[in-house]
Design a protein around this motif. Structure first.
Motif, PDB file in Angstrom:
ATOM      1  N   THR A 151       0.831  -1.209   0.000  1.00 15.13           N
ATOM      2  CA  THR A 151       0.000   0.000   0.000  1.00 15.13           C
ATOM      3  C   THR A 151       0.859   1.249   0.000  1.00 15.13           C
ATOM      4  O   THR A 151       0.553   2.234  -0.689  1.00 15.13           O
ATOM      5  N   ALA A 152       1.942   1.221   0.756  1.00 14.09           N
ATOM      6  CA  ALA A 152       2.853   2.367   0.783  1.00 14.09           C
ATOM      7  C   ALA A 152       3.513   2.559  -0.580  1.00 14.09           C
ATOM      8  O   ALA A 152       3.603   3.683  -1.093  1.00 14.09           O
ATOM      9  N   ARG A 153       3.964   1.481  -1.179  1.00 15.43           N
ATOM     10  CA  ARG A 153       4.649   1.589  -2.468  1.00 15.43           C
ATOM     11  C   ARG A 153       3.726   2.111  -3.565  1.00 15.43           C
ATOM     12  O   ARG A 153       4.172   2.823  -4.469  1.00 15.43           O
ATOM     13  N   GLU A 154       2.456   1.758  -3.493  1.00 16.87           N
ATOM     14  CA  GLU A 154       1.506   2.257  -4.484  1.00 16.87           C
ATOM     15  C   GLU A 154       1.470   3.778  -4.505  1.00 16.87           C
ATOM     16  O   GLU A 154       1.167   4.390  -5.536  1.00 16.87           O
ATOM     17  N   ARG A 155       1.789   4.378  -3.367  1.00 17.78           N
ATOM     18  CA  ARG A 155       1.773   5.848  -3.247  1.00 17.78           C
ATOM     19  C   ARG A 155       3.181   6.439  -3.221  1.00 17.78           C
ATOM     20  O   ARG A 155       3.354   7.613  -2.929  1.00 17.78           O
ATOM     21  N   GLY A 156       4.194   5.614  -3.502  1.00 13.68           N
ATOM     22  CA  GLY A 156       5.556   6.110  -3.598  1.00 13.68           C
ATOM     23  C   GLY A 156       6.275   6.290  -2.283  1.00 13.68           C
ATOM     24  O   GLY A 156       7.281   7.009  -2.220  1.00 13.68           O
ATOM     25  N   LEU A 157       5.807   5.649  -1.208  1.00 12.20           N
ATOM     26  CA  LEU A 157       6.434   5.780   0.103  1.00 12.20           C
ATOM     27  C   LEU A 157       7.245   4.544   0.448  1.00 12.20           C
ATOM     28  O   LEU A 157       6.873   3.422   0.086  1.00 12.20           O
ATOM     29  N   THR A 158       8.340   4.730   1.159  1.00 11.50           N
ATOM     30  CA  THR A 158       9.126   3.626   1.688  1.00 11.50           C
ATOM     31  C   THR A 158       8.586   3.232   3.065  1.00 11.50           C
ATOM     32  O   THR A 158       7.795   3.963   3.673  1.00 11.50           O
ATOM     33  N   VAL A 159       9.064   2.088   3.562  1.00 12.74           N
ATOM     34  CA  VAL A 159       8.576   1.571   4.841  1.00 12.74           C
ATOM     35  C   VAL A 159       9.756   1.215   5.742  1.00 12.74           C
ATOM     36  O   VAL A 159      10.696   0.527   5.313  1.00 12.74           O
ATOM     37  N   ALA A 160       9.698   1.677   6.974  1.00 11.61           N
ATOM     38  CA  ALA A 160      10.685   1.361   7.999  1.00 11.61           C
ATOM     39  C   ALA A 160      10.061   0.408   9.005  1.00 11.61           C
ATOM     40  O   ALA A 160       8.913   0.599   9.414  1.00 11.61           O
ATOM     41  N   ALA A 161      10.817  -0.607   9.407  1.00 16.06           N
ATOM     42  CA  ALA A 161      10.326  -1.581  10.378  1.00 16.06           C
ATOM     43  C   ALA A 161      11.154  -1.522  11.653  1.00 16.06           C
ATOM     44  O   ALA A 161      12.349  -1.851  11.633  1.00 16.06           O
ATOM     45  N   HIS A 162      10.528  -1.061  12.727  1.00 18.50           N
ATOM     46  CA  HIS A 162      11.133  -1.196  14.061  1.00 18.50           C
ATOM     47  C   HIS A 162      11.224  -2.687  14.370  1.00 18.50           C
ATOM     48  O   HIS A 162      10.232  -3.414  14.238  1.00 18.50           O
ATOM     49  N   ALA A 163      12.405  -3.150  14.774  1.00 19.23           N
ATOM     50  CA  ALA A 163      12.533  -4.578  15.076  1.00 19.23           C
ATOM     51  C   ALA A 163      13.739  -4.832  15.968  1.00 19.23           C
ATOM     52  O   ALA A 163      14.852  -4.406  15.655  1.00 19.23           O
ATOM     53  N   HIS A 164      13.502  -5.548  17.059  1.00 22.13           N
ATOM     54  CA  HIS A 164      14.583  -6.034  17.914  1.00 22.13           C
ATOM     55  C   HIS A 164      14.779  -7.540  17.745  1.00 22.13           C
ATOM     56  O   HIS A 164      15.902  -8.030  17.737  1.00 22.13           O
ATOM     57  N   GLY A 165      13.687  -8.286  17.622  1.00 21.95           N
ATOM     58  CA  GLY A 165      13.764  -9.732  17.509  1.00 21.95           C
ATOM     59  C   GLY A 165      14.010 -10.196  16.085  1.00 21.95           C
ATOM     60  O   GLY A 165      13.590  -9.558  15.110  1.00 21.95           O
ATOM     61  N   ASP A 166      14.669 -11.338  15.940  1.00 20.09           N
ATOM     62  CA  ASP A 166      15.120 -11.798  14.631  1.00 20.09           C
ATOM     63  C   ASP A 166      13.979 -12.257  13.731  1.00 20.09           C
ATOM     64  O   ASP A 166      13.980 -11.976  12.531  1.00 20.09           O
ATOM     65  N   GLU A 167      12.994 -12.969  14.267  1.00 18.95           N
ATOM     66  CA  GLU A 167      11.904 -13.457  13.429  1.00 18.95           C
ATOM     67  C   GLU A 167      11.129 -12.306  12.810  1.00 18.95           C
ATOM     68  O   GLU A 167      10.785 -12.336  11.610  1.00 18.95           O
ATOM     69  N   GLY A 168      10.861 -11.278  13.590  1.00 20.24           N
ATOM     70  CA  GLY A 168      10.164 -10.120  13.050  1.00 20.24           C
ATOM     71  C   GLY A 168      10.963  -9.435  11.954  1.00 20.24           C
ATOM     72  O   GLY A 168      10.399  -8.945  10.957  1.00 20.24           O
ATOM     73  N   MET A 169      12.291  -9.396  12.110  1.00 20.13           N
ATOM     74  CA  MET A 169      13.137  -8.808  11.070  1.00 20.13           C
ATOM     75  C   MET A 169      13.032  -9.590   9.770  1.00 20.13           C
ATOM     76  O   MET A 169      12.895  -9.010   8.681  1.00 20.13           O
ATOM     77  N   GLN A 170      13.109 -10.902   9.873  1.00 17.57           N
ATOM     78  CA  GLN A 170      13.077 -11.717   8.651  1.00 17.57           C
ATOM     79  C   GLN A 170      11.741 -11.569   7.933  1.00 17.57           C
ATOM     80  O   GLN A 170      11.701 -11.475   6.694  1.00 17.57           O
ATOM     81  N   ARG A 171      10.659 -11.533   8.682  1.00 18.13           N
ATOM     82  CA  ARG A 171       9.356 -11.310   8.050  1.00 18.13           C
ATOM     83  C   ARG A 171       9.332  -9.958   7.339  1.00 18.13           C
ATOM     84  O   ARG A 171       8.825  -9.841   6.213  1.00 18.13           O
ATOM     85  N   ALA A 172       9.878  -8.944   7.987  1.00 19.38           N
ATOM     86  CA  ALA A 172       9.857  -7.597   7.412  1.00 19.38           C
ATOM     87  C   ALA A 172      10.714  -7.518   6.148  1.00 19.38           C
ATOM     88  O   ALA A 172      10.332  -6.875   5.164  1.00 19.38           O
ATOM     89  N   VAL A 173      11.872  -8.169   6.171  1.00 16.66           N
ATOM     90  CA  VAL A 173      12.740  -8.154   4.986  1.00 16.66           C
ATOM     91  C   VAL A 173      12.051  -8.860   3.825  1.00 16.66           C
ATOM     92  O   VAL A 173      12.048  -8.365   2.691  1.00 16.66           O
ATOM     93  N   ARG A 174      11.439 -10.005   4.102  1.00 18.30           N
ATOM     94  CA  ARG A 174      10.728 -10.719   3.032  1.00 18.30           C
ATOM     95  C   ARG A 174       9.546  -9.899   2.510  1.00 18.30           C
ATOM     96  O   ARG A 174       9.197  -9.976   1.328  1.00 18.30           O
ATOM     97  N   ALA A 175       8.951  -9.089   3.373  1.00 17.13           N
ATOM     98  CA  ALA A 175       7.805  -8.279   2.968  1.00 17.13           C
ATOM     99  C   ALA A 175       8.217  -7.080   2.117  1.00 17.13           C
ATOM    100  O   ALA A 175       7.371  -6.464   1.478  1.00 17.13           O
ATOM    101  N   GLY A 176       9.518  -6.724   2.134  1.00 15.87           N
ATOM    102  CA  GLY A 176       9.992  -5.668   1.253  1.00 15.87           C
ATOM    103  C   GLY A 176      10.243  -4.318   1.879  1.00 15.87           C
ATOM    104  O   GLY A 176      10.240  -3.297   1.177  1.00 15.87           O
ATOM    105  N   VAL A 177      10.494  -4.261   3.201  1.00 23.01           N
ATOM    106  CA  VAL A 177      10.764  -2.968   3.835  1.00 23.01           C
ATOM    107  C   VAL A 177      12.089  -2.389   3.335  1.00 23.01           C
ATOM    108  O   VAL A 177      12.950  -3.109   2.805  1.00 23.01           O
TER     109      VAL A 177
END
Length: 437
Positions: A237-263
């Motif tokens: 949804t962000a990319r459709e409007r030309g915005l980037t996405v930042a993911a706050h993350a301390h834990g590793d599993e959440g990071m991997q999900r975010a990277v796969r999602a395209g942050v």
């Protein structure tokens, strides 16, 4: 005769205004966008807030000459992770009930000035509330206030009970149950709506909390939040409007999900594994390390009563780890953009991050690249910000010491220029000129 005067007046009115020209004489120029080696005796020629050229030696003075021949010059610095509308303090959790948006904006004007005086001419502000960050950004852009150029995320998106849920531990009958309008989303469609609301309000980027956090009143500091389907909905949804996405993350599993999602970036990255580093390196995802925040929360947690018991525990667990994670990520070749989490500690101390990077063996020119070229790329402003070459915005800072010998020289910024206007000279603030009546 009268006709001639009229014609001359008309020609004068139609003629283009003379460009405002300034030359800056730099004893040493550090600009990773041009060279990873120091450049001695350079003149930066500026017209109408833009760098026109950089030449070897010292040219004849222009309309205004700035003498920094005894200083080290560099592009205006970029902090990729700030919170200019707040600042940590003892017992600060009561501020959610005490401060209005107007209070936050008034306080933020001082935080913004402190940040600019520290040499940070641009920030990526990744979490505010009640619209105070939008108002601050717009006032700075309009020339009403002195402060860094701001790219704002607005309210961070959170799952119910997540790190950015503003009602954690408070009574529902008093604070209510938050929804998308307060940045709390659940499920892909709700996540899309949260992004759309943020964009409607004027966000320049989107931030969500992929894991638990440290300073929120929730017990989990690192567990994964959001399903990957929700993260993908946010990013798409962000990319459709030309915005980037930042993911706050301390834990590793959440990071991997975010990277796969395209942050575009992982903020903090405390418990990052080698596998996550590999994924980020291959996907070109930036780490914004916030070492200063980690050290600051650990220090504050040792002060009795500074935080609540649950936050004290998380601060002592998470804070001391961030610097070493940064070291490992740097050695592994993960892309890095400079960011501090200013607001977790006092604003204006952003340059301490350079010192903490130096402590783990990072050469200053690499750290400066993180705070200029890389941070500009993360903002999609490469070639405009974080550089001092023809066509770059005329943001320039100078220190009297030599940061190549000690990064501590960055703690004492003597000169700041933003958009071609001097805002700090010889260590003193130069206020905005009075508006013409």
């Amino acid at each position: 005769m009268r006709l001639a005067l009229v014609l001359l007046a008309a020609l004068a009115a139609s003629a283009p205004a003379l460009a405002q020209r300034t030359v800056v004489h730099c004893g040493t120029l550090l600009d990773p966008a041009t060279s990873m080696e120091p450049m001695s005796e350079r003149t930066v020629v500026i017209e109408d807030g833009v760098v026109r050229e950089v030449v070897a030696g010292y040219t004849e003075p222009g309309t205004e000459a700035v003498d920094l021949r005894d200083a080290t010059c560099m592009p205006g610095l970029i902090d990729s992770h700030t919170h200019l509308t707040g600042e940590s303090r003892k017992d600060g959790y009561i501020d959610a009930f005490r401060l209005t948006a107007a209070d936050r904006v008034l306080q933020a004007t001082q935080y913004a000035r402190s940040t600019l005086m520290a040499g940070f001419t641009t920030v990526r502000d990744v979490g505010g509330s009640e619209g105070a960050d939008y108002a601050l950004r717009d006032a700075i852009n309009h020339g009403d206030l002195d402060g860094p150029r701001m790219f704002v995320a607005g309210k961070s998106l959170s799952i119910p009970g997540g790190h950015a849920d503003p009602t954690n531990s408070y009574r529902e009958d008093i604070v209510g149950v938050p929804d998308e309008t307060r940045g709390v989303v659940s499920g892909p469609e709700s996540a899309r709506e949260g992004v759309r609301i943020a964009i409607r309000r004027g966000s320049d980027l989107i931030k969500f909390t992929a894991t638990g956090g440290v300073l929120s009143l929730q017990g989990d500091g690192s567990g994964a939040h959001f399903g990957e389907d929700e993260m993908r909905a946010i990013v798409a949804t962000a990319r459709e409007r030309g915005l980037t996405v930042a993911a706050h993350a301390h834990g590793d599993e959440g990071m991997q999900r975010a990277v796969r999602a395209g942050v575009s970036s992982i903020e903090h990255g405390t418990y990052m594994s080698d596998e996550t580093m590999r994924m980020m390196r291959e996907a070109g995802v930036y780490l914004v390390p916030t070492i200063t925040a980690g050290k600051s929360v650990a220090d504050s947690a040792r002060i009795e009563g500074y935080y609540t018991p649950v936050v004290t525990r998380k601060s002592l667990e998470v804070g001391p780890r961030i610097q070493d994670t940064f070291r490992r990520a740097y050695e592994a070749g993960v892309p890095i953009a400079f960011g501090t989490d200013a607001g977790v500690f006092r604003h204006g101390r952003n340059a301490r991050e350079f010192v903490y990077m130096e402590e783990v063996g990072v050469p200053f020119m690499d750290a400066l690249r993180f705070a200029t070229v890389n941070a500009a790329d993360l903002l999609d402003q490469e070639g405009r910000l974080g550089c001092l070459a023809a066509g770059c915005t005329a943001d320039l800072v100078a220190v009297s010491g030599d940061p190549l010998q000690s990064a501590a020289a960055m703690l004492d910024v003597a000169f700041v220029m933003k958009d071609g206007r001097v805002v700090k000279r010889e260590g003193q603030f130069v206020p905005l000129p009075a508006r013409p009546e």
